[in-house]
Write an enzyme that holds these catalytic residues in place. Structure first.
Site, PDB file in Angstrom:
ATOM      1  N   ARG A 187      49.318  36.274 -44.751  1.00  0.00           N
ATOM      2  CA  ARG A 187      48.137  37.141 -45.501  1.00  0.00           C
ATOM      3  C   ARG A 187      47.622  38.507 -44.731  1.00  0.00           C
ATOM      4  NH1 ARG A 187      43.123  34.183 -44.258  1.00  0.00           N
ATOM      5  NH2 ARG A 187      42.640  36.066 -42.955  1.00  0.00           N
ATOM      6  N   HIS A 195      40.854  37.389 -45.726  1.00  0.00           N
ATOM      7  CA  HIS A 195      40.735  36.183 -46.802  1.00  0.00           C
ATOM      8  C   HIS A 195      39.973  36.620 -47.989  1.00  0.00           C
ATOM      9  CE1 HIS A 195      39.525  32.545 -48.375  1.00  0.00           C
ATOM     10  NE2 HIS A 195      38.015  32.781 -48.237  1.00  0.00           N
ATOM     11  N   TYR A 251      39.300  37.523 -35.280  1.00  0.00           N
ATOM     12  CA  TYR A 251      40.232  36.406 -34.802  1.00  0.00           C
ATOM     13  C   TYR A 251      41.439  36.488 -35.024  1.00  0.00           C
ATOM     14  CZ  TYR A 251      40.254  35.915 -40.222  1.00  0.00           C
ATOM     15  OH  TYR A 251      40.465  36.071 -41.673  1.00  0.00           O
TER      16      TYR A 251
END
Lengths: 336, 376
Positions: free
Chosen positions: B268, B272, B281
């Protein structure tokens, strides 16, 4: 007319629904050769085959989730959850999927599921086998919730639930499974009183007792006992917890002016709380005294040897009747 | 069963991303694969151009979604940039009457199933929970609850068995979903009943901020055989491998051999959702590595090698993408919010006295404002 136990009446309801509509399927744990742990699906697999009476893996979310897919494909699944306490693993599928798919798709997808749940206590069962989870489902829009109290209703309301294009959570009181009564099997479910209607189980003039499921019998016993004291109880069997038939309830409350609600589920935020709030909103000026709830305590369901202290009995109902009649009662003199 | 690959138990699902079956290297060179090759013999240059076009259009829809969110036209958007090959390759292998069960990020599946421009944006704008009729597109509403749709796919496939049909159900979910009970229950049910369902796990390496290693210490495709389900781990950025693997899986299911499982290893590229901040992160270097594995660039390189990528194709696809982006934008900007009382519609299929009473009460309440307005 035949004499049937409630278990047999439900079995006959399933059999006839399956015979009438090839899209009706039954799925659950141990429902095939064993006929279900309560024998409610006895001999159905023999008659309709394993493709229509499906013994599933031991996974409640799986049972309900696959039933969603079957419904999407045009079937009318009847799901058996083996015991009330086992419905929790399926909670997400029921609340987030079954209840909402019709709404989510703006009416394009129908979820004609019937979720049968052997329900509540009084049979000396082990932990997780005597739960009363109805309030969780009543609180969930998109579900219809019904609770049966006698073999005739069990038969007719099951047929109506299966015929409904909405999902129906159908509660079967375990302690009534072997209660026998006359059942008209040839009644056309379409002509019978709809499952959303309440039933006046006993007419009376002094106090309205609102209840459902196995507590109907307790309330009727209380009414007999009260009669000896010259008190006339009207007992209403709600039959449907979503929607609630406030028309029937309202007519009764306007007549008696006093309300007792009894159920064996815990009290906090339970069905009784909703009934009292709604009756008070609608009928405040007809009420002669504050409505009173008689319920299970706000405790986890107790061990079997102590359950008689949890499930409201005739005496606790009568005590509540004394309270709404403002007669000496258990709370007289107690500072609240 | 030649299609079951023995997975290296030492493989790290996060780093051993090249332990996959592929037909196209990250540089865009064709390679052969004993299992996959047979499933794409008929895929000629024109077909590859079409897959290229699909992926470019999907990327454009996705970019438009992000832009519309930034402009306040949609409330949220779950970007799928980087996952175009997985979504297009697998969805293009489905027959029109097969039934797909996508999750919220599978914009490309809805696109491949024939979604309209409004179908991509109106739900995220908050105009409806879904906008298409699942029965018409043979595609379930995009699922938000993680993994819940995998069971619906299995149930649908069980229905197909009972109807004697030859359709297949496709359950799409991510690597995070493989930790959910529902996905595991779905595999138990599918295997026990031999249901014609294909599980498509999009391993995009991240479940919001949790790396795949939190979900799996073994390649995810390695789980399926434990359920008795044959599986393949393919390069999810290789559209030919995704198409071929999905054709294998669908053929397996359609022929009555039961479920099949595909793990598409991809990435990805974006957050998100538009509410997420992936810089908290994950490393820039990791993103850069995956940028060099871009699924669209890879097909472009292949088409160049085959002499089938020229200015005309670029111009034509770019014009189609512009037109589609414009339609998506118009659908969002031109959306007409339904009247207030429609919130009570379709809660139930049949009359429900509780809802009916609430609708009537709210209608009377709203009418009160109208009456005051009329009186001036």
């Amino acid at each position: 007319m035949v004499q049937l136990t409630m278990a047999k009446a439900i079995n006959e309801g399933l059999r006839r629904a399956m015979a009438d509509d090839p899209k009706v399927l039954v799925l659950g744990e141990d429902i095939g050769k064993l006929g279900g742990v309560f024998r409610v699906t006895d001999r159905l697999q023999e008659e309709f085959g394993a493709q229509r009476v499906i013994d599933t893996p031991l996974a409640e979310s799986g049972i309900v989730g696959t039933a969603v897919g079957l419904a999407l494909r045009g079937f009318r699944p009847v799901v058996e959850i083996q015991f009330d306490g086992f419905v929790y693993p399926a909670f997400d599928q029921i609340v987030c999927q079954v209840a909402k798919l019709h709404y989510r798709t703006r009416g394009n997808v129908r979820m004609p599921l019937t979720i049968r749940i052997p329900w509540a206590g009084g049979v000396g069962a082990a932990e997780h086998h005597s739960e009363s989870p109805e309030a969780y489902f009543v609180h969930t829009s998109g579900l219809r919730v019904v609770a049966v109290s006698n073999p005739q209703d069990a038969y007719v309301m099951l047929r109506q639930a299966i015929a409904s294009d909405d999902p129906v959570v159908y509660f079967e009181p375990k302690r009534l499974y072997h209660t026998r009564a006359e059942v008209h099997l040839d009644v056309d479910p379409a002509d019978a009183p709809p499952m959303g209607l309440a039933r006046v189980a006993r007419e009376g003039t002094d106090v309205t007792v609102l209840t459902y499921g196995a507590q109907v019998a307790t309330a009727l016993d209380a009414a007999l006992a009260a009669e000896e004291d010259g008190i006339s109880l009207e007992v209403i069997d709600l039959r449907s917890l979503s929607p609630v038939d406030y028309r029937t309830i309202g007519a009764s409350v306007r007549k008696t002016g006093r309300v007792v609600v009894t159920h064996e589920a815990a009290r906090e935020a339970g069905v009784g709380a909703e009934l009292v709030a709604s009756v008070t909103e609608r009928c405040f000026h007809y009420l002669e005294s504050p409505p009173v709830r008689v319920t299970g305590h706000d405790i986890p369901y107790p061990p079997a040897k102590l359950e008689k202290h949890h499930v409201p009995d005739l005496d606790r109902v009568l005590d509540a009747v004394d309270r709404v009649l403002e007669r000496p009662n258990s709370l007289t003199g107690v500072e609240l | 069963m030649t299609t079951v690959r023995t997975l290296n138990p030492m493989a790290d699902p996060a780093t051993d991303v090249d332990d996959v079956a592929r037909l196209l290297t990250p540089a865009g060179e064709r390679v052969s694969d004993a299992d996959l090759q047979q499933w794409i013999e008929d895929v000629d240059t024109t077909a590859i151009q079409r897959l290229y076009r699909d992926m470019v259009l999907l990327r454009r829809i996705d970019a438009e979604g992000v832009a519309l969110q930034r402009q306040g036209q949609v409330g949220l958007w779950p970007p799928c940039q980087g996952q175009e090959a997985t979504q297009i390759g697998t969805a293009r292998a489905l027959r029109a009457d097969d039934f797909a069960f996508p999750s919220y990020r599978e914009t490309g599946v809805v696109y491949a199933r024939g979604g309209k421009p409004s179908d991509y944006v109106l739900a995220w704008r908050g105009e409806g929970h879904s906008t298409y009729d699942p029965h018409e597109l043979h595609t379930a509403t995009q699922q938000i609850i993680i993994g819940a749709q995998s069971l619906h796919a299995v149930g649908y496939a069980m229905g197909v068995q009972r109807d004697g049909g030859d359709q297949v159900a496709a359950a799409y979910f991510g690597d995070g979903a493989t930790s959910q009970g529902d996905v595991n229950e779905a595999m138990v049910f599918a295997s026990s009943f031999g249901a014609p369902v294909v599980f498509v796990c999009t391993n995009n390496q991240w479940a919001i901020s949790e790396p795949v290693s939190v979900q799996a210490r073994f390649p995810i495709a390695g789980r399926a055989p434990g359920f008795g389900i044959p599986s393949m781990r393919v390069d999810g950025n290789d559209v030919l491998a995704c198409l071929a693997a999905m054709r294998w899986a669908i053929d397996h299911a359609r022929k009555g051999r039961g479920p099949a499982f595909i793990e598409a290893v991809t990435y990805r590229m974006g957050p998100h959702t538009t509410s997420d901040d992936p810089t908290r992160y994950r490393d820039k270097e990791e993103v850069e590595i995956w940028r060099r594995r871009d699924p669209i660039d890879r097909v472009e390189a292949l088409l160049r090698t085959e002499g089938a990528f020229d200015d005309d194709l670029v111009a034509e696809v770019a014009a189609d993408a512009d037109a589609l982006a414009d339609e998506v934008r118009q659908a969002a900007m031109g959306a007409v919010t339904r009247p207030p009382l429609s919130i009570f519609d379709a809660v139930y299929a049949e009359p429900h006295s509780g809802i009916d009473a609430q609708r009537a009460a709210y209608a009377a309440y709203l009418d009160g404002f109208a009456a005051v307005a009329e009186e001036g």
